[in-house]
Motif scaffolding. Structure first.
Motif, PDB file in Angstrom:
ATOM      1  N   LEU A 128       0.866  -1.289   0.150  1.00 14.49           N
ATOM      2  CA  LEU A 128      -0.081   0.166  -0.037  1.00 14.49           C
ATOM      3  C   LEU A 128       0.882   1.122   0.020  1.00 14.49           C
ATOM      4  O   LEU A 128       1.884   1.206   0.718  1.00 14.49           O
ATOM      5  CB  LEU A 128      -0.852  -0.115   1.306  1.00 14.49           C
ATOM      6  N   ALA A 129       0.529   2.190  -0.738  1.00  9.18           N
ATOM      7  CA  ALA A 129       0.953   3.647  -0.469  1.00  9.18           C
ATOM      8  C   ALA A 129       0.638   4.083   0.833  1.00  9.18           C
ATOM      9  O   ALA A 129      -0.575   4.233   1.126  1.00  9.18           O
ATOM     10  CB  ALA A 129       0.349   4.637  -1.600  1.00  9.18           C
ATOM     11  N   ALA A 130       1.557   4.651   1.568  1.00  6.44           N
ATOM     12  CA  ALA A 130       1.394   4.937   2.953  1.00  6.44           C
ATOM     13  C   ALA A 130       0.342   6.040   3.309  1.00  6.44           C
ATOM     14  O   ALA A 130      -0.340   5.851   4.159  1.00  6.44           O
ATOM     15  CB  ALA A 130       2.730   5.226   3.764  1.00  6.44           C
ATOM     16  N   ASP A 131       0.340   7.104   2.345  1.00  5.52           N
ATOM     17  CA  ASP A 131      -0.402   8.198   2.503  1.00  5.52           C
ATOM     18  C   ASP A 131      -1.804   7.982   2.335  1.00  5.52           C
ATOM     19  O   ASP A 131      -2.798   8.745   2.320  1.00  5.52           O
ATOM     20  CB  ASP A 131      -0.030   9.298   1.791  1.00  5.52           C
ATOM     21  N   ARG A 132      -2.311   6.591   1.990  1.00  3.35           N
ATOM     22  CA  ARG A 132      -3.669   6.415   1.783  1.00  3.35           C
ATOM     23  C   ARG A 132      -4.151   6.118   3.042  1.00  3.35           C
ATOM     24  O   ARG A 132      -5.389   6.152   3.016  1.00  3.35           O
ATOM     25  CB  ARG A 132      -3.976   5.087   0.615  1.00  3.35           C
ATOM     26  N   LEU A 133      -3.432   5.957   4.220  1.00  2.00           N
ATOM     27  CA  LEU A 133      -3.842   5.572   5.460  1.00  2.00           C
ATOM     28  C   LEU A 133      -3.835   6.818   6.358  1.00  2.00           C
ATOM     29  O   LEU A 133      -2.585   7.452   6.286  1.00  2.00           O
ATOM     30  CB  LEU A 133      -3.202   4.497   6.106  1.00  2.00           C
ATOM     31  N   THR A 134      -4.937   7.117   7.104  1.00  2.00           N
ATOM     32  CA  THR A 134      -4.934   8.330   8.276  1.00  2.00           C
ATOM     33  C   THR A 134      -4.981   7.847   9.554  1.00  2.00           C
ATOM     34  O   THR A 134      -6.214   7.085   9.649  1.00  2.00           O
ATOM     35  CB  THR A 134      -5.650   9.411   7.482  1.00  2.00           C
ATOM     36  N   ILE A 135      -4.271   8.176  10.297  1.00  2.00           N
ATOM     37  CA  ILE A 135      -4.816   8.044  11.636  1.00  2.00           C
ATOM     38  C   ILE A 135      -5.372   9.215  12.315  1.00  2.00           C
ATOM     39  O   ILE A 135      -4.538  10.272  12.368  1.00  2.00           O
ATOM     40  CB  ILE A 135      -3.610   7.450  12.773  1.00  2.00           C
ATOM     41  N   GLU A 136      -6.486   9.096  12.899  1.00  2.00           N
ATOM     42  CA  GLU A 136      -7.250  10.417  13.439  1.00  2.00           C
ATOM     43  C   GLU A 136      -6.992  10.176  15.022  1.00  2.00           C
ATOM     44  O   GLU A 136      -7.223   9.093  15.606  1.00  2.00           O
ATOM     45  CB  GLU A 136      -8.628  10.454  13.091  1.00  2.00           C
ATOM     46  N   LEU A 137      -6.309  11.346  15.568  1.00  2.00           N
ATOM     47  CA  LEU A 137      -5.945  11.223  16.961  1.00  2.00           C
ATOM     48  C   LEU A 137      -7.258  11.672  17.771  1.00  2.00           C
ATOM     49  O   LEU A 137      -7.834  12.907  17.556  1.00  2.00           O
ATOM     50  CB  LEU A 137      -4.752  12.195  17.355  1.00  2.00           C
ATOM     51  N   THR A 138      -7.802  10.862  18.539  1.00  2.25           N
ATOM     52  CA  THR A 138      -8.938  11.218  19.415  1.00  2.25           C
ATOM     53  C   THR A 138      -8.759  11.370  20.884  1.00  2.25           C
ATOM     54  O   THR A 138      -7.646  10.914  21.407  1.00  2.25           O
ATOM     55  CB  THR A 138      -9.900   9.884  19.169  1.00  2.25           C
ATOM     56  N   GLY A 139      -9.240  12.128  21.622  1.00  5.50           N
ATOM     57  CA  GLY A 139      -9.384  11.967  22.918  1.00  5.50           C
ATOM     58  C   GLY A 139      -8.741  13.407  23.286  1.00  5.50           C
ATOM     59  O   GLY A 139      -8.225  14.132  22.827  1.00  5.50           O
TER      60      GLY A 139
END
Length: 279
Positions: A128-139
């Protein structure tokens, strides 16, 4: 199920969730994101659900706080990232490798020392191309942990995976976080667009935050677009993404497949019975 379990019952609920993981009761829905002003689907947010055998389908608000404070936190993170990677691989195989997918992680899970290596392995396994995945920081981000979290975000971004700051603008510390945390994306809290465009002050505040984020090189996502007037206002903002019930409620995996296969242009999600009824 008790939404806010007493300490005496928390261990029972954790054991129930552990069994649920083994039985495959957790699954994902996907809410589309639309790139403006082009009005094209550019990605989705993955939202976890629990198909509880007696209580029906439960949203994360019913169980996620228990998970984050339990021994299952790591297992849930692995399940979430493995599922997201597999989904992106399926889209890539169908020629939709430009689509992005966002997943939610807590501050503590994003700070796991082994997270970057876990991400690298998943990206390699699925090609996979890494920039296709996003981690949303919650809390809630504690001020005392800002330096530590800054290092953790940099470690994740070094893999090529993007990091988003969720619920931006909802708290007094937002500008401090913007200054210190090296995130790629600002996801505007849904409360900011609630009175837009009718309320002049609300419109001015949100427009200012959008422009500020963009001047700092951040990508902007507008969450909570629920009316025609909000959507039309959003279309006037340059180069933003938006999501919300006006466009589509979260969709099951098979409905996503049907949606992204409808046309090469992947045009605007239409409010339809399919979108409204998805749960």
């Amino acid at each position: 199920m008790d939404i806010n379990p007493e300490p005496a019952s928390a261990s029972h609920i954790v054991a129930d969730m552990e069994r649920a993981l083994a039985r495959g009761e957790f699954f994902f829905l996907y809410q589309p994101r639309v790139l403006l002003p082009e009005a094209q689907i550019c990605g989705f947010e993955a939202l976890m659900r629990w198909r509880h055998p007696s209580d029906g389908v439960l949203e994360p608000s019913r169980f996620i706080s228990v998970v984050e404070d339990s021994r299952l936190a790591g297992a849930f993170t692995d399940f979430l990232l493995a599922g997201a990677s597999a989904t992106l691989a399926q889209w890539k195989a169908r020629g939709h490798d430009f689509l992005t997918l966002a997943v939610n992680l807590s501050v503590s899970e994003l700070s796991r020392p082994d997270l970057p290596s876990r991400l690298n392995q998943l990206l390699l396994d699925h090609q996979l191309a890494a920039d296709r995945l996003t981690i949303e920081l919650t809390g809630v981000v504690e001020p005392a942990r800002l330096n530590f979290l800054e290092n953790a975000i940099n470690a994740v971004r070094a893999t090529g995976v993007r990091v988003a700051l969720d619920n931006f603008g909802a708290g007094f510390a937002s500008l401090t976080l913007l200054h210190q945390l090296p995130v790629d994306i600002l996801k505007m809290d849904r409360s900011l667009i609630r009175d837009v465009p009718d309320h002049g002050e609300a419109r001015c505040i949100l427009e200012t935050l959008v422009r500020l984020g963009q001047r700092l090189g951040k990508h902007i996502v507008l969450e909570g677009v629920e009316t025609e007037s909000q959507y039309q206002w959003a279309r006037e903002q340059p180069h933003v993404e938006c999501q919300g019930f006006y466009l589509s409620k979260p969709l099951s995996g098979d409905r996503v497949e049907a949606l992204i296969g409808q046309s090469q242009g992947l045009g605007l999600v239409k409010r339809s019975s399919q979108s409204r009824d998805a749960t």
